[in-house]
Design an enzyme around this catalytic site. Structure first.
Site, PDB file in Angstrom:
ATOM      1  N   THR A  79       2.437   1.951  20.667  1.00  0.00           N
ATOM      2  CA  THR A  79       3.540   2.397  20.263  1.00  0.00           C
ATOM      3  C   THR A  79       3.643   3.855  20.303  1.00  0.00           C
ATOM      4  O   THR A  79       3.007   4.553  19.662  1.00  0.00           O
ATOM      5  CB  THR A  79       4.149   1.928  18.632  1.00  0.00           C
ATOM      6  OG1 THR A  79       4.065   0.312  19.142  1.00  0.00           O
ATOM      7  CG2 THR A  79       5.562   2.230  18.805  1.00  0.00           C
ATOM      8  N   LYS A 113       0.817  -1.278  -0.002  1.00  0.00           N
ATOM      9  CA  LYS A 113       0.121   0.101   0.221  1.00  0.00           C
ATOM     10  C   LYS A 113       0.817   1.231  -0.161  1.00  0.00           C
ATOM     11  O   LYS A 113       0.569   2.408  -0.405  1.00  0.00           O
ATOM     12  CB  LYS A 113      -0.992   0.218   1.034  1.00  0.00           C
ATOM     13  CG  LYS A 113      -1.967  -1.066   1.288  1.00  0.00           C
ATOM     14  CD  LYS A 113      -3.078  -1.051   2.336  1.00  0.00           C
ATOM     15  CE  LYS A 113      -4.537  -0.974   2.222  1.00  0.00           C
ATOM     16  NZ  LYS A 113      -5.314  -1.050   3.361  1.00  0.00           N
ATOM     17  N   ASN A 166      -4.841   2.262  -1.657  1.00  0.00           N
ATOM     18  CA  ASN A 166      -5.428   1.174  -1.907  1.00  0.00           C
ATOM     19  C   ASN A 166      -6.241   0.636  -3.262  1.00  0.00           C
ATOM     20  O   ASN A 166      -6.785  -0.438  -3.283  1.00  0.00           O
ATOM     21  CB  ASN A 166      -6.590   1.072  -0.794  1.00  0.00           C
ATOM     22  CG  ASN A 166      -7.624   1.405  -0.863  1.00  0.00           C
ATOM     23  OD1 ASN A 166      -7.897   2.452  -1.486  1.00  0.00           O
ATOM     24  ND2 ASN A 166      -8.919   0.970  -0.126  1.00  0.00           N
ATOM     25  N   GLY A 205      -2.371   1.996   9.067  1.00  0.00           N
ATOM     26  CA  GLY A 205      -2.890   2.497   7.815  1.00  0.00           C
ATOM     27  C   GLY A 205      -4.719   2.710   7.759  1.00  0.00           C
ATOM     28  O   GLY A 205      -4.900   3.777   7.489  1.00  0.00           O
ATOM     29  N   ASP A 210     -10.494   3.554   1.831  1.00  0.00           N
ATOM     30  CA  ASP A 210     -11.065   3.018   3.011  1.00  0.00           C
ATOM     31  C   ASP A 210     -11.556   4.277   4.068  1.00  0.00           C
ATOM     32  O   ASP A 210     -12.726   3.829   4.742  1.00  0.00           O
ATOM     33  CB  ASP A 210      -9.789   2.745   4.004  1.00  0.00           C
ATOM     34  CG  ASP A 210      -9.296   1.311   3.648  1.00  0.00           C
ATOM     35  OD1 ASP A 210      -9.751   0.600   3.015  1.00  0.00           O
ATOM     36  OD2 ASP A 210      -8.096   1.122   3.457  1.00  0.00           O
TER      37      ASP A 210
HETATM   38  P1  NAP Z   1      -1.568  -1.965  10.375  1.00  0.00           P
HETATM   39  O1  NAP Z   1      -1.346  -0.818   9.491  1.00  0.00           O
HETATM   40  O2  NAP Z   1      -0.722  -3.206  10.523  1.00  0.00           O
HETATM   41  O3  NAP Z   1      -1.791  -1.369  11.682  1.00  0.00           O
HETATM   42  C1  NAP Z   1      -2.369  -2.054  12.878  1.00  0.00           C
HETATM   43  C2  NAP Z   1      -2.309  -1.392  14.018  1.00  0.00           C
HETATM   44  O4  NAP Z   1      -2.673  -2.257  15.031  1.00  0.00           O
HETATM   45  C3  NAP Z   1      -0.880  -0.634  14.561  1.00  0.00           C
HETATM   46  O5  NAP Z   1      -1.314   0.304  15.372  1.00  0.00           O
HETATM   47  C4  NAP Z   1      -0.327  -1.741  15.613  1.00  0.00           C
HETATM   48  O6  NAP Z   1       0.453  -1.179  16.851  1.00  0.00           O
HETATM   49  C5  NAP Z   1      -1.677  -2.097  16.300  1.00  0.00           C
HETATM   50  N1  NAP Z   1      -1.675  -3.370  16.745  1.00  0.00           N
HETATM   51  C6  NAP Z   1      -1.462  -4.621  16.198  1.00  0.00           C
HETATM   52  N2  NAP Z   1      -1.305  -5.496  16.980  1.00  0.00           N
HETATM   53  C7  NAP Z   1      -1.877  -5.066  18.313  1.00  0.00           C
HETATM   54  C8  NAP Z   1      -2.083  -5.593  19.555  1.00  0.00           C
HETATM   55  N3  NAP Z   1      -2.070  -7.090  19.655  1.00  0.00           N
HETATM   56  N4  NAP Z   1      -2.648  -4.922  20.572  1.00  0.00           N
HETATM   57  C9  NAP Z   1      -2.640  -3.484  20.322  1.00  0.00           C
HETATM   58  N5  NAP Z   1      -2.404  -2.834  19.299  1.00  0.00           N
HETATM   59  C10 NAP Z   1      -1.833  -3.760  17.916  1.00  0.00           C
HETATM   60  O7  NAP Z   1      -3.045  -2.639   9.746  1.00  0.00           O
HETATM   61  P2  NAP Z   1      -4.285  -1.698   9.093  1.00  0.00           P
HETATM   62  O8  NAP Z   1      -4.217  -1.855   7.862  1.00  0.00           O
HETATM   63  O9  NAP Z   1      -4.350  -0.473   9.939  1.00  0.00           O
HETATM   64  O10 NAP Z   1      -5.667  -2.818   9.737  1.00  0.00           O
HETATM   65  C11 NAP Z   1      -5.706  -2.694  11.131  1.00  0.00           C
HETATM   66  C12 NAP Z   1      -7.015  -3.581  11.184  1.00  0.00           C
HETATM   67  O11 NAP Z   1      -8.142  -3.076  10.475  1.00  0.00           O
HETATM   68  C13 NAP Z   1      -6.843  -5.086  10.694  1.00  0.00           C
HETATM   69  O12 NAP Z   1      -7.518  -5.740  11.538  1.00  0.00           O
HETATM   70  C14 NAP Z   1      -7.482  -5.233   9.155  1.00  0.00           C
HETATM   71  O13 NAP Z   1      -7.930  -6.378   8.857  1.00  0.00           O
HETATM   72  C15 NAP Z   1      -8.608  -4.146   9.482  1.00  0.00           C
HETATM   73  N6  NAP Z   1      -9.066  -3.616   8.293  1.00  0.00           N
HETATM   74  C16 NAP Z   1     -10.357  -3.523   8.132  1.00  0.00           C
HETATM   75  C17 NAP Z   1     -10.961  -3.024   7.105  1.00  0.00           C
HETATM   76  C18 NAP Z   1     -12.446  -3.120   6.393  1.00  0.00           C
HETATM   77  O14 NAP Z   1     -12.756  -2.735   5.407  1.00  0.00           O
HETATM   78  N7  NAP Z   1     -12.992  -3.551   7.489  1.00  0.00           N
HETATM   79  C19 NAP Z   1     -10.014  -2.255   6.229  1.00  0.00           C
HETATM   80  C20 NAP Z   1      -8.528  -1.889   6.364  1.00  0.00           C
HETATM   81  C21 NAP Z   1      -8.243  -2.731   7.562  1.00  0.00           C
HETATM   82  P3  NAP Z   1       1.836  -0.844  16.416  1.00  0.00           P
HETATM   83  O15 NAP Z   1       1.910   0.379  15.700  1.00  0.00           O
HETATM   84  O16 NAP Z   1       2.549  -0.717  17.637  1.00  0.00           O
HETATM   85  O17 NAP Z   1       2.581  -1.958  15.542  1.00  0.00           O
END
Ligand code: NAP
Length: 291
Positions: free
Chosen positions: A163, A76, A97, A139, A112
């Site tokens: 973090t 991305k 995206n 993201g 998104d």
């Molecule tokens: P990302 O960029 O990898 O960010 C993940 C975030 O979650 C980061 O802030 C990370 O913290 C935090 N995190 C990871 N594991 C954690 C834990 N055990 N405890 C607390 N914080 C934690 O992922 P993303 O793209 O933003 O996606 C986040 C979630 O949204 C995913 O589950 C994804 O599947 C979902 N999502 C859904 C849609 C939808 O259409 N419904 C669209 C996009 C994403 P750090 O910064 O400390 O690593």
């Protein structure tokens, strides 16, 4: 793009695709192919596992029938340097995206945030002068927080993460961007107290997802009130532990699946210029999710 009532694959057929690594479990092919078929568009949507991003974009760029892409983890951010133009909101969020081929040029966008806003609105949640709290700073949180700030609706956005430097960066970027009041903090120190004063609680972490920790509540220790709304971006399972608790408390639920649907519907409209058949896409999404 040519339309017809009985599309079949032939030399005129256009191509859209999702690229990522992995893409094996992507629900996007089911949604978009159902949509192309329902509207009668001569287009197919495939899923490509891509490790050589530069080679992939160069190859697609050279193909006449290529129409557009969904882009997922881990490409991305990296894809941005391979595109001809990036829309303003994607530049602010810092990732793309969606890629649309427009007059031979590859344009990057992010759907998104707008998709999430549509999901929130569709659930009947009015955010005018309300407080929204995010758990997560990645993201997805960035895209939705910027879209909320741009909407001018909430009076306050709280960003909590595990973090500190990620919290600080997103909080600062949001403060520099709009007029919404922004507060940042650490999840394990501030979640319970700040959740109490928030109207919409958003889980933008993978906590609660199958294979990551489906038995875990992404808002541990938080006592929910029925006046609050809950939006879990995790949609596998459809009802996470957090959503189940919110249902018990009588909260309004914004389904994560709706965000997935609406961000895809916006992509479809960008690639085709046609209104997306959302009910067909939702049915295909649910069928693929439960198969
Ligand atoms: P990302 O960029 O990898 O960010 C993940 C975030 O979650 C980061 O802030 C990370 O913290 C935090 N995190 C990871 N594991 C954690 C834990 N055990 N405890 C607390 N914080 C934690 O992922 P993303 O793209 O933003 O996606 C986040 C979630 O949204 C995913 O589950 C994804 O599947 C979902 N999502 C859904 C849609 C939808 O259409 N419904 C669209 C996009 C994403 P750090 O910064 O400390 O690593």
């Amino acid at each position: 793009m040519r339309t017809g009532t009985h599309p079949s694959i032939n030399s005129d057929t256009k191509l859209c695709a999702v690229i990522g690594n992995p893409v094996l479990h992507s629900l996007s092919p089911a949604m978009h192919n159902a949509a192309f078929q329902a509207v009668g568009l001569d287009c197919v949507y495939l899923a490509f596992t891509v490790s050589d991003l530069a080679g992939c974009v160069a190859g697609l760029r050279a193909c006449d029938g290529f129409q557009g892409l969904s882009v997922t983890i881990p490409h991305k951010v990296a894809i941005m340097e391979h595109l001809d133009h990036i829309e303003e909101d994607a530049l602010q969020v810092g990732c793309v995206n969606t890629v649309v081929k427009k007059e031979g040029k590859l344009v990057g966008a992010v759907t998104d945030g707008t998709g999430a806003l549509r999901a929130i609105e569709n659930s009947g949640v009015n955010l005018k002068d309300k407080c929204v709290l995010f758990a997560g700073t990645g993201g997805a949180a960035r895209a939705v927080a910027f879209a909320l700030s741009a909407s001018g609706l909430p009076k306050k956005i709280i960003i909590l993460g595990r973090t500190a430097k990620h919290v600080d960066r997103l909080s600062q970027d949001l403060s520099d961007y709009g007029n919404t009041e922004i507060q940042g903090g650490l999840l394990d120190e501030e979640l319970v107290a700040l959740s109490g004063q928030s109207d919409l609680l958003i889980n933008a972490t993978p906590v609660g997802m199958y294979g990551v920790g489906e038995d875990e509540n992404s808002f541990p220790g938080v006592i929910l009130r029925k006046e609050q709304a809950v939006f879990d971006m995790v949609y596998r399972p459809e009802k996470t532990v957090f959503v189940k608790e919110a249902l018990l408390a009588g909260c309004t639920i914004v389904p994560g699946l709706d965000m997935l649907l609406y961000q895809a519907a916006i992509q479809f409209e960008m690639w085709t210029g046609c209104p997306a058949p959302e009910s067909v896409m939702l049915a295909a999404l649910k069928k693929a999710l439960h198969s």
